[in-house]
Design a protein around this motif. Structure first.
Motif, PDB file in Angstrom:
ATOM      1  N   TYR A  42       0.853  -1.192   0.000  1.00 24.29           N
ATOM      2  CA  TYR A  42       0.000   0.000   0.000  1.00 24.29           C
ATOM      3  C   TYR A  42       0.884   1.236   0.000  1.00 24.29           C
ATOM      4  O   TYR A  42       1.928   1.271   0.671  1.00 24.29           O
ATOM      5  CB  TYR A  42      -0.898   0.018   1.237  1.00 24.29           C
ATOM      6  CG  TYR A  42      -1.619   1.333   1.449  1.00 24.29           C
ATOM      7  CD1 TYR A  42      -2.736   1.667   0.696  1.00 24.29           C
ATOM      8  CD2 TYR A  42      -1.175   2.253   2.403  1.00 24.29           C
ATOM      9  CE1 TYR A  42      -3.397   2.875   0.875  1.00 24.29           C
ATOM     10  CE2 TYR A  42      -1.828   3.458   2.585  1.00 24.29           C
ATOM     11  CZ  TYR A  42      -2.940   3.768   1.827  1.00 24.29           C
ATOM     12  OH  TYR A  42      -3.587   4.967   2.004  1.00 24.29           O
TER      13      TYR A  42
ATOM     14  N   GLN B 278      -2.732  10.330  -4.734  1.00 21.43           N
ATOM     15  CA  GLN B 278      -2.750   8.958  -5.237  1.00 21.43           C
ATOM     16  C   GLN B 278      -2.665   7.976  -4.076  1.00 21.43           C
ATOM     17  O   GLN B 278      -2.007   8.214  -3.068  1.00 21.43           O
ATOM     18  CB  GLN B 278      -1.598   8.726  -6.209  1.00 21.43           C
ATOM     19  CG  GLN B 278      -1.714   7.428  -7.001  1.00 21.43           C
ATOM     20  CD  GLN B 278      -0.812   7.424  -8.214  1.00 21.43           C
ATOM     21  OE1 GLN B 278       0.148   8.166  -8.276  1.00 21.43           O
ATOM     22  NE2 GLN B 278      -1.111   6.594  -9.192  1.00 21.43           N
ATOM     23  N   GLU B 279      -3.364   6.876  -4.237  1.00 21.42           N
ATOM     24  CA  GLU B 279      -3.256   5.716  -3.348  1.00 21.42           C
ATOM     25  C   GLU B 279      -3.299   4.478  -4.227  1.00 21.42           C
ATOM     26  O   GLU B 279      -3.950   4.474  -5.280  1.00 21.42           O
ATOM     27  CB  GLU B 279      -4.423   5.642  -2.358  1.00 21.42           C
ATOM     28  CG  GLU B 279      -4.430   6.664  -1.258  1.00 21.42           C
ATOM     29  CD  GLU B 279      -5.641   6.502  -0.354  1.00 21.42           C
ATOM     30  OE1 GLU B 279      -5.532   5.834   0.678  1.00 21.42           O
ATOM     31  OE2 GLU B 279      -6.699   7.056  -0.706  1.00 21.42           O
ATOM     32  N   CYS B 280      -2.637   3.432  -3.791  1.00 21.58           N
ATOM     33  CA  CYS B 280      -2.736   2.191  -4.554  1.00 21.58           C
ATOM     34  C   CYS B 280      -2.442   0.990  -3.659  1.00 21.58           C
ATOM     35  O   CYS B 280      -1.749   1.088  -2.643  1.00 21.58           O
ATOM     36  CB  CYS B 280      -1.820   2.198  -5.769  1.00 21.58           C
ATOM     37  SG  CYS B 280      -0.076   2.363  -5.380  1.00 21.58           S
TER      38      CYS B 280
ATOM     39  N   TRP C 284      -1.326  -3.164  -4.200  1.00 20.46           N
ATOM     40  CA  TRP C 284      -0.831  -4.117  -5.189  1.00 20.46           C
ATOM     41  C   TRP C 284      -0.542  -5.450  -4.514  1.00 20.46           C
ATOM     42  O   TRP C 284      -0.446  -5.546  -3.293  1.00 20.46           O
ATOM     43  CB  TRP C 284       0.424  -3.581  -5.873  1.00 20.46           C
ATOM     44  CG  TRP C 284       1.616  -3.401  -4.971  1.00 20.46           C
ATOM     45  CD1 TRP C 284       2.574  -4.316  -4.661  1.00 20.46           C
ATOM     46  CD2 TRP C 284       1.940  -2.206  -4.235  1.00 20.46           C
ATOM     47  NE1 TRP C 284       3.497  -3.781  -3.807  1.00 20.46           N
ATOM     48  CE2 TRP C 284       3.135  -2.481  -3.519  1.00 20.46           C
ATOM     49  CE3 TRP C 284       1.360  -0.945  -4.111  1.00 20.46           C
ATOM     50  CZ2 TRP C 284       3.740  -1.545  -2.700  1.00 20.46           C
ATOM     51  CZ3 TRP C 284       1.964  -0.007  -3.280  1.00 20.46           C
ATOM     52  CH2 TRP C 284       3.144  -0.308  -2.594  1.00 20.46           C
TER      53      TRP C 284
ATOM     54  N   LEU D 209       5.724  -2.873  -6.195  1.00 24.10           N
ATOM     55  CA  LEU D 209       4.726  -2.328  -7.111  1.00 24.10           C
ATOM     56  C   LEU D 209       5.148  -2.530  -8.560  1.00 24.10           C
ATOM     57  O   LEU D 209       6.239  -2.159  -8.960  1.00 24.10           O
ATOM     58  CB  LEU D 209       4.534  -0.837  -6.826  1.00 24.10           C
ATOM     59  CG  LEU D 209       3.648  -0.059  -7.802  1.00 24.10           C
ATOM     60  CD1 LEU D 209       2.226  -0.612  -7.803  1.00 24.10           C
ATOM     61  CD2 LEU D 209       3.644   1.415  -7.441  1.00 24.10           C
TER      62      LEU D 209
ATOM     63  N   LEU E 113      -1.025  -4.182  -9.843  1.00 23.78           N
ATOM     64  CA  LEU E 113      -1.968  -3.240  -9.244  1.00 23.78           C
ATOM     65  C   LEU E 113      -3.336  -3.886  -9.065  1.00 23.78           C
ATOM     66  O   LEU E 113      -3.872  -4.522  -9.984  1.00 23.78           O
ATOM     67  CB  LEU E 113      -2.100  -2.001 -10.118  1.00 23.78           C
ATOM     68  CG  LEU E 113      -1.171  -0.832  -9.816  1.00 23.78           C
ATOM     69  CD1 LEU E 113      -1.362   0.259 -10.864  1.00 23.78           C
ATOM     70  CD2 LEU E 113      -1.427  -0.291  -8.420  1.00 23.78           C
TER      71      LEU E 113
ATOM     72  N   GLU F  32      -6.453   1.327  -7.468  1.00 22.72           N
ATOM     73  CA  GLU F  32      -5.713   2.556  -7.736  1.00 22.72           C
ATOM     74  C   GLU F  32      -6.631   3.753  -7.572  1.00 22.72           C
ATOM     75  O   GLU F  32      -7.754   3.759  -8.069  1.00 22.72           O
ATOM     76  CB  GLU F  32      -5.123   2.529  -9.141  1.00 22.72           C
ATOM     77  CG  GLU F  32      -4.246   3.737  -9.442  1.00 22.72           C
ATOM     78  CD  GLU F  32      -3.610   3.658 -10.815  1.00 22.72           C
ATOM     79  OE1 GLU F  32      -2.457   4.090 -10.968  1.00 22.72           O
ATOM     80  OE2 GLU F  32      -4.277   3.142 -11.749  1.00 22.72           O
ATOM     81  N   ARG F  33      -6.112   4.746  -6.865  1.00 22.18           N
ATOM     82  CA  ARG F  33      -6.850   5.995  -6.697  1.00 22.18           C
ATOM     83  C   ARG F  33      -6.002   7.137  -7.262  1.00 22.18           C
ATOM     84  O   ARG F  33      -4.852   7.326  -6.874  1.00 22.18           O
ATOM     85  CB  ARG F  33      -7.099   6.240  -5.202  1.00 22.18           C
ATOM     86  CG  ARG F  33      -7.849   7.554  -4.907  1.00 22.18           C
ATOM     87  CD  ARG F  33      -6.955   8.558  -4.209  1.00 22.18           C
ATOM     88  NE  ARG F  33      -7.667   9.785  -3.866  1.00 22.18           N
ATOM     89  CZ  ARG F  33      -8.195  10.038  -2.676  1.00 22.18           C
ATOM     90  NH1 ARG F  33      -8.042   9.176  -1.694  1.00 22.18           N
ATOM     91  NH2 ARG F  33      -8.824  11.184  -2.469  1.00 22.18           N
ATOM     92  N   LYS F  34      -6.568   7.899  -8.185  1.00 24.16           N
ATOM     93  CA  LYS F  34      -5.914   9.082  -8.717  1.00 24.16           C
ATOM     94  C   LYS F  34      -6.846  10.261  -8.488  1.00 24.16           C
ATOM     95  O   LYS F  34      -7.950  10.295  -9.058  1.00 24.16           O
ATOM     96  CB  LYS F  34      -5.589   8.926 -10.202  1.00 24.16           C
ATOM     97  CG  LYS F  34      -4.455   7.942 -10.467  1.00 24.16           C
ATOM     98  CD  LYS F  34      -3.883   8.102 -11.869  1.00 24.16           C
ATOM     99  CE  LYS F  34      -2.625   7.240 -12.040  1.00 24.16           C
ATOM    100  NZ  LYS F  34      -1.968   7.474 -13.337  1.00 24.16           N
TER     101      LYS F  34
ATOM    102  N   TRP G 272     -10.492  -2.731 -15.716  1.00 30.76           N
ATOM    103  CA  TRP G 272     -10.645  -1.843 -14.570  1.00 30.76           C
ATOM    104  C   TRP G 272     -12.087  -1.371 -14.453  1.00 30.76           C
ATOM    105  O   TRP G 272     -12.753  -1.093 -15.454  1.00 30.76           O
ATOM    106  CB  TRP G 272      -9.713  -0.634 -14.707  1.00 30.76           C
ATOM    107  CG  TRP G 272      -8.276  -0.990 -14.485  1.00 30.76           C
ATOM    108  CD1 TRP G 272      -7.365  -1.375 -15.421  1.00 30.76           C
ATOM    109  CD2 TRP G 272      -7.588  -1.024 -13.234  1.00 30.76           C
ATOM    110  NE1 TRP G 272      -6.158  -1.644 -14.851  1.00 30.76           N
ATOM    111  CE2 TRP G 272      -6.254  -1.435 -13.496  1.00 30.76           C
ATOM    112  CE3 TRP G 272      -7.947  -0.742 -11.919  1.00 30.76           C
ATOM    113  CZ2 TRP G 272      -5.300  -1.573 -12.502  1.00 30.76           C
ATOM    114  CZ3 TRP G 272      -7.005  -0.878 -10.917  1.00 30.76           C
ATOM    115  CH2 TRP G 272      -5.700  -1.292 -11.207  1.00 30.76           C
TER     116      TRP G 272
ATOM    117  N   PRO H 262       4.236   4.875  -6.658  1.00 29.04           N
ATOM    118  CA  PRO H 262       3.356   5.112  -7.807  1.00 29.04           C
ATOM    119  C   PRO H 262       3.597   6.487  -8.401  1.00 29.04           C
ATOM    120  O   PRO H 262       3.923   7.441  -7.696  1.00 29.04           O
ATOM    121  CB  PRO H 262       1.941   5.004  -7.202  1.00 29.04           C
ATOM    122  CG  PRO H 262       2.135   5.323  -5.752  1.00 29.04           C
ATOM    123  CD  PRO H 262       3.483   4.796  -5.397  1.00 29.04           C
TER     124      PRO H 262
END
Length: 387
Positions: free
Chosen positions: A106, A128-130, A132, A137, A142, A145-147, A160, A385
């Motif tokens: 994370y 961003q958060e992700c 995996w 990573l 992944l 994923e948060r953008k 996705w 990321p």
């Protein structure tokens, strides 16, 4: 178990990636960055509680917590050939935190909000958060994923799917979203992080909550300030390892025993010591004795957490008690991953002598916190990321 902890641009930590074992000892001289590393772990825990931005505000805001040195430190500067000079940034302002368990990873990236007329123009924004799978990573690994405000999850066929496109910039996806079918990994990580415990404010002063009578209610987890000492002690006696509780007391105080008595609808700690005709109540205990009893209650919880972090547990303790504390910590590490942050060379030596722990000594170089002896090529594999 966490296998890797990664921190970038937080206080004195410019870029730190460290391995973690079952029992970890973080030590170093004053000002080496121990508190920064401890606070970074607390910030990671706050992501799952929805308190991340509020915690940063409590530290003075994003600008106050960012690494104050140059973006990069050249080898010439490190060798002392040139002084540190300001330079134009090549990356946007960022504060990044992350960890890996070997199975799931994370990471979160915070930065400045987009220009606007809002009065919250200095409030940190989660860019961003992700999440995996695996130790490092990779695009193919992944899972979530948060953008900015959009959160997407990978489906079984590799495509996705959007979970939401309206997430606020100050809310972590770990705290706000829960879909056990579409993103079970996010739910699993959130519950794991929420089980982490931190002890750095166990009060032992004359007004300490632990010295007062407490309401009698089952309390398997000691509160952060130690207020539930008597209730936690009795809970361990009834549903936990009472033998380990008694052994921990006698290991530190030969001939002594600790019990709990009922006072109305409350509970009170009592301690019988060799040579005394009556038991001592909590208000009569010395700060060191009370501190040790609090450590016992925290470490012998019948509901051990995934991770327990102890910040300077040796405070107020006589040096003679440190070997017993080390044995107590090592026992607790059989059920929980433990991180001990300490500047006590005697406690560190006692932990190492008892055969437990992975010791990391922090040091400062050009204002940057580093792990002594940990070279770049020896760091765990880690990738942040990209925005």
């Amino acid at each position: 178990m966490l296998t890797t902890l990664a921190i970038a641009n937080y206080r004195s930590i410019r870029d730190l990636v460290i391995p973690l074992n079952q029992l970890n000892i973080i030590t170093g001289p004053n000002g080496s960055g121990k508190s920064s590393l401890y606070r970074a772990l607390r910030l990671l825990a706050d992501t799952a509680q929805g308190r991340l931005v509020a915690s940063l505000a409590g530290e003075g805001g994003l600008q106050s917590t960012l690494w104050a040195g140059p973006e990069t430190i050249s080898s010439a500067v490190k060798q002392g050939k040139y002084p540190v000079q300001p330079a134009r940034r090549t990356e946007p302002v960022n504060l990044k935190l992350g960890f890996c368990t070997g199975q799931l990873g994370y990471a979160i990236d915070l930065g400045l909000p987009s220009p606007s007329n809002s009065m919250f123009g200095f409030d940190p924004a989660i860019k961003q958060e992700c999440i995996w799978s695996g130790a490092c990573l990779r695009p193919a690994a992944l899972l979530v994923e948060r953008k900015n405000w959009v959160v997407s999850t990978r489906t079984d066929d590799g495509s996705w799917r959007q979970m939401t496109e309206t997430l606020s910039s100050f809310d972590s996806m770990l705290a706000e979203l829960a879909d056990p079918k579409a993103a079970p990994e996010m739910l699993a990580l959130r519950e794991q992080i929420r089980s982490w415990r931190f002890y750095d404010n166990l009060r032992t002063d004359i007004e300490a909550p632990a010295r007062r009578v407490q309401i009698a209610t089952h309390t398997p987890v000691l509160t952060g300030d130690g207020a539930s000492l008597a209730a936690t002690w009795q809970t361990i006696r009834e549903i936990g390892d009472e033998a380990a509780l008694n052994n921990a007391v006698s290991d530190a105080f030969p001939g002594a025993r600790v019990g709990v008595q009922q006072v109305g609808n409350g509970l009170e700690i009592l301690m019988w010591q060799h040579g005394l005709l009556r038991a001592l109540t909590a208000p009569e205990l010395s700060e060191g004795t009370l501190r040790y009893l609090l450590c016992i209650a925290a470490l012998l919880s019948p509901r051990p957490p995934a991770l327990m972090v102890l910040n300077e547990p040796e405070t107020s303790l006589h040096p003679d008690l440190l070997p017993a504390l080390a044995r107590l910590i090592i026992k607790a590490s059989q059920d929980s991953q433990i991180v001990v942050v300490s500047h006590s060379t005697r406690l560190v030596a006692a932990l190492e002598r008892e055969g437990g722990g992975f010791t990391m000594t922090l040091e400062k170089e050009h204002g940057e916190t580093l792990v002594h002896g940990l070279h770049t090529l020896e760091r765990p594999a880690w990738r942040w990321p990209k925005r």
